[in-house]
Design an enzyme around this catalytic site. Structure first.
Site, PDB file in Angstrom:
ATOM      1  N   CYS A   1     -73.242  70.137  -3.068  1.00 51.80           N
ATOM      2  CA  CYS A   1     -72.582  69.801  -4.325  1.00 51.80           C
ATOM      3  C   CYS A   1     -73.410  70.301  -5.512  1.00 51.80           C
ATOM      4  O   CYS A   1     -74.580  70.637  -5.371  1.00 51.80           O
ATOM      5  CB  CYS A   1     -72.357  68.295  -4.424  1.00 51.80           C
ATOM      6  SG  CYS A   1     -71.065  67.857  -5.612  1.00 51.80           S
TER       7      CYS A   1
ATOM      8  N   ASP B   1     -72.981  56.902  -2.354  1.00 44.92           N
ATOM      9  CA  ASP B   1     -74.056  57.596  -3.052  1.00 44.92           C
ATOM     10  C   ASP B   1     -75.182  56.613  -3.337  1.00 44.92           C
ATOM     11  O   ASP B   1     -74.959  55.398  -3.425  1.00 44.92           O
ATOM     12  CB  ASP B   1     -73.506  58.163  -4.368  1.00 44.92           C
ATOM     13  CG  ASP B   1     -74.360  59.292  -4.935  1.00 44.92           C
ATOM     14  OD1 ASP B   1     -75.422  59.607  -4.360  1.00 44.92           O
ATOM     15  OD2 ASP B   1     -73.950  59.861  -5.957  1.00 44.92           O
TER      16      ASP B   1
END
Length: 190
Positions: free
Chosen positions: A6, A119
């Site tokens: 990412c 996360d």
């Protein structure tokens, strides 16, 4: 299991991730992120990414209409919502991954999305991976993952996927290609 790299901001890093074996590449479309990708720049080469690699757009508190416009314009495969979005805020015509920070707040056990991305609390820190094991369905583990700890994360959580951004960077927005290769190799070794 797949690996997502990412925070891709440029063509060189995107294709290095693909060549290293990434199953997904993520583009952050949040203007306050140091990893923000410019849709105009991305548009010129995103179509060259192989069809078997998912192109994921990351959005934070963006309107569904704006997400739909960017997703259609760039032919994104998935939108990842990383803000305060509720199910009613989802774009209509997209696969949705919903991100939650593991920081002590309650995380919904049932959420209408293709996957839940867990996360860390921020700044490249991991979270208690036992939280990920408690989820059913498609779970993506992120937050503080590096080439040094991703294999342990995969063994501990058996996720649908893993995701990294800062863990494979030279600096925010610029990837270290050797670290990306090491990360993907370690993740898929498990």
């Amino acid at each position: 299991m797949f690996v997502k790299i990412c925070g891709i901001t440029n063509r060189e890093d995107a294709f290095a991730a693909v060549e290293a074996g990434a199953g997904a590449v993520g583009f952050v479309f949040y203007p306050f992120s140091p990893r923000c990708a410019d849709p105009e720049n991305v548009r010129s080469w995103i179509g060259e990414i192989p069809a078997n690699v998912w192109k994921v757009g990351v959005f934070v508190n963006e309107s569904p209409a704006q997400i739909e416009t960017i997703a259609a314009d760039l032919s994104l495969d998935v939108v990842q919502l990383h803000g305060d979005e509720k199910p009613g805020d989802h774009p209509r015509n997209s696969r949705v991954w919903r991100a939650f920070r593991v920081n002590g707040d309650a995380i919904p056990r049932a959420y209408p999305a293709e996957a839940i991305l867990l996360d860390g609390p921020g700044q490249g820190r991991t979270f208690d991976w036992n939280v990920a094991r408690a989820f059913e369905g498609n779970v993506i583990v992120a937050g503080g993952l590096t080439p040094d700890n991703v294999q342990a994360a995969v063994e501990a959580t058996r996720p649908w996927g893993v995701d990294t951004a800062s863990g494979v960077e030279e600096k925010p927005g610029k990837k270290d290609h050797a670290r990306m290769r090491e990360f993907i190799k370690a993740a898929l070794r498990s």
